[in-house]
Design an enzyme around this catalytic site. Sequence first.
Site, PDB file in Angstrom:
ATOM      1  N   CYS A 151      -7.231   6.641 -30.391  1.00 19.87           N
ATOM      2  CA  CYS A 151      -7.654   7.667 -31.363  1.00 19.87           C
ATOM      3  C   CYS A 151      -9.152   7.942 -31.267  1.00 19.87           C
ATOM      4  O   CYS A 151      -9.566   8.922 -30.658  1.00 19.87           O
ATOM      5  CB  CYS A 151      -7.301   7.241 -32.797  1.00 19.87           C
ATOM      6  SG  CYS A 151      -5.538   7.064 -33.131  1.00 19.87           S
ATOM      7  N   ARG A 152      -9.952   7.076 -31.862  1.00 17.92           N
ATOM      8  CA  ARG A 152     -11.383   7.346 -31.986  1.00 17.92           C
ATOM      9  C   ARG A 152     -12.139   7.276 -30.670  1.00 17.92           C
ATOM     10  O   ARG A 152     -12.904   8.192 -30.335  1.00 17.92           O
ATOM     11  CB  ARG A 152     -12.011   6.380 -32.998  1.00 17.92           C
ATOM     12  CG  ARG A 152     -11.473   6.580 -34.401  1.00 17.92           C
ATOM     13  CD  ARG A 152     -11.967   5.527 -35.353  1.00 17.92           C
ATOM     14  NE  ARG A 152     -11.387   4.223 -35.045  1.00 17.92           N
ATOM     15  CZ  ARG A 152     -11.706   3.094 -35.668  1.00 17.92           C
ATOM     16  NH1 ARG A 152     -12.620   3.110 -36.623  1.00 17.92           N
ATOM     17  NH2 ARG A 152     -11.126   1.957 -35.353  1.00 17.92           N
ATOM     18  N   SER A 153     -11.957   6.208 -29.913  1.00 20.66           N
ATOM     19  CA  SER A 153     -12.750   6.081 -28.676  1.00 20.66           C
ATOM     20  C   SER A 153     -12.360   7.109 -27.608  1.00 20.66           C
ATOM     21  O   SER A 153     -13.253   7.616 -26.922  1.00 20.66           O
ATOM     22  CB  SER A 153     -12.741   4.647 -28.139  1.00 20.66           C
ATOM     23  OG  SER A 153     -11.446   4.166 -27.927  1.00 20.66           O
TER      24      SER A 153
ATOM     25  N   CYS B 100     -13.087   1.315 -29.882  1.00 17.83           N
ATOM     26  CA  CYS B 100     -12.420   1.288 -31.187  1.00 17.83           C
ATOM     27  C   CYS B 100     -11.368   0.170 -31.133  1.00 17.83           C
ATOM     28  O   CYS B 100     -11.492  -0.747 -30.324  1.00 17.83           O
ATOM     29  CB  CYS B 100     -11.836   2.650 -31.561  1.00 17.83           C
ATOM     30  SG  CYS B 100     -10.423   3.210 -30.593  1.00 17.83           S
TER      31      CYS B 100
ATOM     32  N   ASP C 158     -10.660   5.238 -39.084  1.00 21.83           N
ATOM     33  CA  ASP C 158      -9.502   5.233 -38.189  1.00 21.83           C
ATOM     34  C   ASP C 158      -8.479   6.240 -38.716  1.00 21.83           C
ATOM     35  O   ASP C 158      -7.950   6.071 -39.809  1.00 21.83           O
ATOM     36  CB  ASP C 158      -8.899   3.837 -38.134  1.00 21.83           C
ATOM     37  CG  ASP C 158      -7.872   3.683 -37.030  1.00 21.83           C
ATOM     38  OD1 ASP C 158      -7.381   4.704 -36.506  1.00 21.83           O
ATOM     39  OD2 ASP C 158      -7.551   2.534 -36.686  1.00 21.83           O
TER      40      ASP C 158
ATOM     41  N   ASN D 246      -7.860   2.038 -28.679  1.00 22.96           N
ATOM     42  CA  ASN D 246      -8.244   2.972 -27.617  1.00 22.96           C
ATOM     43  C   ASN D 246      -7.255   4.127 -27.452  1.00 22.96           C
ATOM     44  O   ASN D 246      -6.994   4.583 -26.359  1.00 22.96           O
ATOM     45  CB  ASN D 246      -8.438   2.217 -26.294  1.00 22.96           C
ATOM     46  CG  ASN D 246      -9.140   3.024 -25.212  1.00 22.96           C
ATOM     47  OD1 ASN D 246      -8.846   2.852 -24.036  1.00 22.96           O
ATOM     48  ND2 ASN D 246     -10.058   3.891 -25.561  1.00 22.96           N
TER      49      ASN D 246
END
Length: 164
Positions: free
Chosen positions: A12-14, A7, A127, A10
């Site tokens: 939140c999402r990943s 993402c 995001d 690195n």
Amino acid sequence: MRLLMVCLGNICRSPLAEGAVRAHLDRHGLDWVEVDSAGTGGWHAGEPPDRRSIAVAASFGVDIRAQRARKLVRADFTHFDWLLCADRSVLRDVRAAAPAEARERAALLLEWAGQGTDAEDAAEIPDPYTGGPEDFRRVWDMVDAAAAGIVARIARGASGRMPG
């Protein structure tokens, strides 16, 4: 098999995707699959995931507190079999940074997991950084479903293969 979730920063999402994929792999005895995460930017390098990511993962029994943010590096393109990106802008940036032979091994996470479609936004994980807990929960739901799809894809491709 080596998978890298990618993402922007690195945090939140990943990290959520990494945690969800690890949890699903563990449940299915696929411990021979390596999973990591990175960001296209290094703004948060060395930091733990966002506290809201940690909280939502923990609410589903997944501990991501030990993860640390890192920036995507050139070696990632040779080490990982697939670089699975949160959204189209991340995918574009990853492919732009990739050597020619690695560009086709970068894909949208949801599409690779069989969760997305070709519709403009359907295959993208939004995001949640500027949002609230409900945005992090929505992302968790998306990456958790993707993790189930990833396990199914790996299991189909690994039939007859001995772990290790």
